[in-house]
Scaffold this motif. Structure first.
Motif, PDB file in Angstrom:
ATOM      1  N   GLY B  36       0.824  -1.215   0.000  1.00 41.20           N
ATOM      2  CA  GLY B  36       0.000   0.000   0.000  1.00 41.20           C
ATOM      3  C   GLY B  36       0.851   1.255   0.000  1.00 41.20           C
ATOM      4  O   GLY B  36       0.556   2.232  -0.703  1.00 41.20           O
ATOM      5  N   LEU B  37       1.927   1.246   0.777  1.00 42.57           N
ATOM      6  CA  LEU B  37       2.839   2.391   0.811  1.00 42.57           C
ATOM      7  C   LEU B  37       3.503   2.593  -0.551  1.00 42.57           C
ATOM      8  O   LEU B  37       3.660   3.727  -1.018  1.00 42.57           O
ATOM      9  CB  LEU B  37       3.902   2.181   1.888  1.00 42.57           C
ATOM     10  CG  LEU B  37       3.426   2.295   3.334  1.00 42.57           C
ATOM     11  CD1 LEU B  37       4.447   1.685   4.295  1.00 42.57           C
ATOM     12  CD2 LEU B  37       3.164   3.766   3.706  1.00 42.57           C
ATOM     13  N   ALA B  38       3.904   1.483  -1.187  1.00 46.76           N
ATOM     14  CA  ALA B  38       4.554   1.579  -2.503  1.00 46.76           C
ATOM     15  C   ALA B  38       3.606   2.223  -3.510  1.00 46.76           C
ATOM     16  O   ALA B  38       3.978   3.156  -4.241  1.00 46.76           O
ATOM     17  CB  ALA B  38       4.972   0.184  -2.972  1.00 46.76           C
ATOM     18  N   ARG B  39       2.369   1.748  -3.527  1.00 44.20           N
ATOM     19  CA  ARG B  39       1.404   2.262  -4.504  1.00 44.20           C
ATOM     20  C   ARG B  39       1.066   3.727  -4.207  1.00 44.20           C
ATOM     21  O   ARG B  39       1.029   4.564  -5.119  1.00 44.20           O
ATOM     22  CB  ARG B  39       0.146   1.390  -4.510  1.00 44.20           C
ATOM     23  CG  ARG B  39      -0.847   1.759  -5.589  1.00 44.20           C
ATOM     24  CD  ARG B  39      -1.973   0.748  -5.742  1.00 44.20           C
ATOM     25  NE  ARG B  39      -1.587  -0.524  -6.326  1.00 44.20           N
ATOM     26  CZ  ARG B  39      -1.342  -0.721  -7.630  1.00 44.20           C
ATOM     27  NH1 ARG B  39      -1.416   0.283  -8.491  1.00 44.20           N
ATOM     28  NH2 ARG B  39      -1.000  -1.926  -8.067  1.00 44.20           N
ATOM     29  N   ALA B  40       0.862   4.021  -2.948  1.00 38.67           N
ATOM     30  CA  ALA B  40       0.505   5.403  -2.587  1.00 38.67           C
ATOM     31  C   ALA B  40       1.663   6.363  -2.875  1.00 38.67           C
ATOM     32  O   ALA B  40       1.441   7.541  -3.195  1.00 38.67           O
ATOM     33  CB  ALA B  40       0.112   5.468  -1.107  1.00 38.67           C
ATOM     34  N   ASP B 178       2.626  -1.336 -13.010  1.00 33.24           N
ATOM     35  CA  ASP B 178       1.845  -0.108 -13.214  1.00 33.24           C
ATOM     36  C   ASP B 178       2.768   1.111 -13.302  1.00 33.24           C
ATOM     37  O   ASP B 178       2.499   2.055 -14.046  1.00 33.24           O
ATOM     38  CB  ASP B 178       0.830   0.081 -12.071  1.00 33.24           C
ATOM     39  CG  ASP B 178      -0.278  -0.956 -12.123  1.00 33.24           C
ATOM     40  OD1 ASP B 178      -0.372  -1.699 -13.132  1.00 33.24           O
ATOM     41  OD2 ASP B 178      -1.057  -1.042 -11.151  1.00 33.24           O
ATOM     42  N   TYR B 179       3.858   1.075 -12.534  1.00 37.64           N
ATOM     43  CA  TYR B 179       4.826   2.183 -12.569  1.00 37.64           C
ATOM     44  C   TYR B 179       5.453   2.280 -13.959  1.00 37.64           C
ATOM     45  O   TYR B 179       5.582   3.366 -14.531  1.00 37.64           O
ATOM     46  CB  TYR B 179       5.902   1.938 -11.511  1.00 37.64           C
ATOM     47  CG  TYR B 179       6.940   3.030 -11.372  1.00 37.64           C
ATOM     48  CD1 TYR B 179       6.633   4.254 -10.788  1.00 37.64           C
ATOM     49  CD2 TYR B 179       8.247   2.828 -11.815  1.00 37.64           C
ATOM     50  CE1 TYR B 179       7.584   5.240 -10.640  1.00 37.64           C
ATOM     51  CE2 TYR B 179       9.208   3.808 -11.665  1.00 37.64           C
ATOM     52  CZ  TYR B 179       8.882   5.024 -11.075  1.00 37.64           C
ATOM     53  OH  TYR B 179       9.839   5.996 -10.934  1.00 37.64           O
ATOM     54  N   ARG B 180       5.806   1.125 -14.514  1.00 40.40           N
ATOM     55  CA  ARG B 180       6.381   1.142 -15.860  1.00 40.40           C
ATOM     56  C   ARG B 180       5.366   1.668 -16.875  1.00 40.40           C
ATOM     57  O   ARG B 180       5.697   2.487 -17.733  1.00 40.40           O
ATOM     58  CB  ARG B 180       6.830  -0.258 -16.277  1.00 40.40           C
ATOM     59  CG  ARG B 180       7.203  -0.286 -17.763  1.00 40.40           C
ATOM     60  CD  ARG B 180       7.980  -1.495 -18.173  1.00 40.40           C
ATOM     61  NE  ARG B 180       7.223  -2.728 -18.084  1.00 40.40           N
ATOM     62  CZ  ARG B 180       7.716  -3.907 -18.456  1.00 40.40           C
ATOM     63  NH1 ARG B 180       8.954  -3.990 -18.908  1.00 40.40           N
ATOM     64  NH2 ARG B 180       6.986  -4.989 -18.371  1.00 40.40           N
ATOM     65  N   GLN B 181       4.135   1.189 -16.759  1.00 40.97           N
ATOM     66  CA  GLN B 181       3.091   1.595 -17.712  1.00 40.97           C
ATOM     67  C   GLN B 181       2.883   3.108 -17.683  1.00 40.97           C
ATOM     68  O   GLN B 181       2.515   3.716 -18.673  1.00 40.97           O
ATOM     69  CB  GLN B 181       1.767   0.900 -17.361  1.00 40.97           C
ATOM     70  CG  GLN B 181       1.827  -0.613 -17.383  1.00 40.97           C
ATOM     71  CD  GLN B 181       1.371  -1.206 -18.697  1.00 40.97           C
ATOM     72  OE1 GLN B 181       0.694  -0.560 -19.467  1.00 40.97           O
ATOM     73  NE2 GLN B 181       1.763  -2.445 -18.963  1.00 40.97           N
ATOM     74  N   SER B 182       3.138   3.701 -16.498  1.00 41.88           N
ATOM     75  CA  SER B 182       2.923   5.148 -16.376  1.00 41.88           C
ATOM     76  C   SER B 182       4.190   5.940 -16.705  1.00 41.88           C
ATOM     77  O   SER B 182       4.275   7.139 -16.421  1.00 41.88           O
ATOM     78  CB  SER B 182       2.466   5.484 -14.954  1.00 41.88           C
ATOM     79  OG  SER B 182       3.535   5.242 -14.040  1.00 41.88           O
ATOM     80  N   ASP B 183       5.179   5.231 -17.291  1.00 38.84           N
ATOM     81  CA  ASP B 183       6.452   5.863 -17.683  1.00 38.84           C
ATOM     82  C   ASP B 183       7.211   6.456 -16.507  1.00 38.84           C
ATOM     83  O   ASP B 183       7.836   7.513 -16.625  1.00 38.84           O
ATOM     84  CB  ASP B 183       6.221   6.956 -18.753  1.00 38.84           C
ATOM     85  CG  ASP B 183       5.770   6.352 -20.071  1.00 38.84           C
ATOM     86  OD1 ASP B 183       6.269   5.261 -20.424  1.00 38.84           O
ATOM     87  OD2 ASP B 183       4.936   6.959 -20.746  1.00 38.84           O
TER      88      ASP B 183
END
Lengths: 189, 189
Positions: B36-40, B178-183
């Motif tokens: 959760g911390l990583a995503r937030a 998701d991080y990669r997908q968002s560049d």
């Protein structure tokens, strides 16, 4: 309440100790600073027997320095190399010292880096590592350097980080030996 | 003038994000916080896709948490694990979480630790390491984990540090993907 902030501060004597404008052209001259910091840290009662500096390899001047603050700051991350690397990045305002437009930098340390510091120097973007005392010198007085292997140094080499070992080794090892003689605390996790 | 002080501060959202009084008895529950911390952290624009927490293994409550602050703080040392370990030590006022009188602690991280963080957890005195995404998951999106080998994990085991890998791996790896997908920026040294 858990903390959300940490402040890391060099001992007051450090700024006066360093000749910031004086170029150190040879590896031996750079190492003299790292060893001097290690010895002064013990003598000043501000931490363990380890010192480090980040040098600009074009101007040959120190950009930042560090001393071991594990016990004084109650923070096991604060090895001399980590402190020097963090302060160098803060001084230059860049998380990598290999950023475009920056001169190449060296991490100079009074003793071969532990596993944590070896990883940190990879992420720091320094182009050269210069070490004084060896892993064996540290182990002899009881300091654990952690999982560092020949393959770890091959990893550095493969990423273009030059390594010079045993620069002024005798003088660097003498700081460790004197620390043991004075019954300095050996603080492993 | 070179700097002599660094201040490390968690993003303001973190304190509200964590249910400090809620026990997380299972490894899966503890990992949910790290993920959760990583995503937030990514969604809040405060750093890279990595989160970590130090848990007391008797109360099962978080003692401290960390998120990746490399870019936001311009400091390559500030991986989520390092931030969590430093804050845990500061909270407890001890450089080792293995000090007499303290409960055992676990470092819970949304992704297997890099070489630096693996060394840091050894020196921190945590008794257990719990990981979500794997080294391969991180490498797939371009993050270098550095010189970590099978022998590194054997080193942890020999010092009595338990290791649990691939806890909620799919959810943890999804944050990276998701991080990669968002560049998102891949910041190696």
């Amino acid at each position: 309440m858990p903390l959300s902030e940490i402040r890391i501060t060099l001992p007051a004597w450090v700024e006066r100790f360093v000749a910031w404008q004086e170029p150190c052209v040879s590896a031996e001259a750079r190492m003299a600073l790292a060893i001097g910091l290690a010895r002064a840290n013990v003598e000043g009662g501000t931490g363990g027997p380890f010192g480090a500096a980040v040098f600009d390899l074009v101007t040959h001047r120190p950009v930042a320095v560090g001393v071991n603050l594990v016990q004084s700051a109650q923070n096991a991350v604060l090895h001399a190399e980590i402190v020097a690397l963090m302060l160098a990045q803060a001084t230059l305002g860049r998380y990598t010292l290999n950023a475009p437009g920056l001169n190449p930098h060296a991490l100079v340390t009074s003793c071969e880096p532990c596993a944590m510091c070896l990883g940190a120097l990879l992420w720091s973007g320094v182009r050269e590592l210069e070490c004084g005392a060896t892993r064996a010198d540290a182990a002899r007085i009881g300091f654990d350097e952690g999982p560092v292997f020949a393959a770890s140094y091959a990893y550095l080499a493969a990423r273009g980080v030059g390594v010079r070992l045993e620069v002024r080794r005798a003088a660097a090892a003498a700081v460790l030996e004197d620390y043991r003689q004075s019954d300095g605390t050996i603080y492993n996790g």
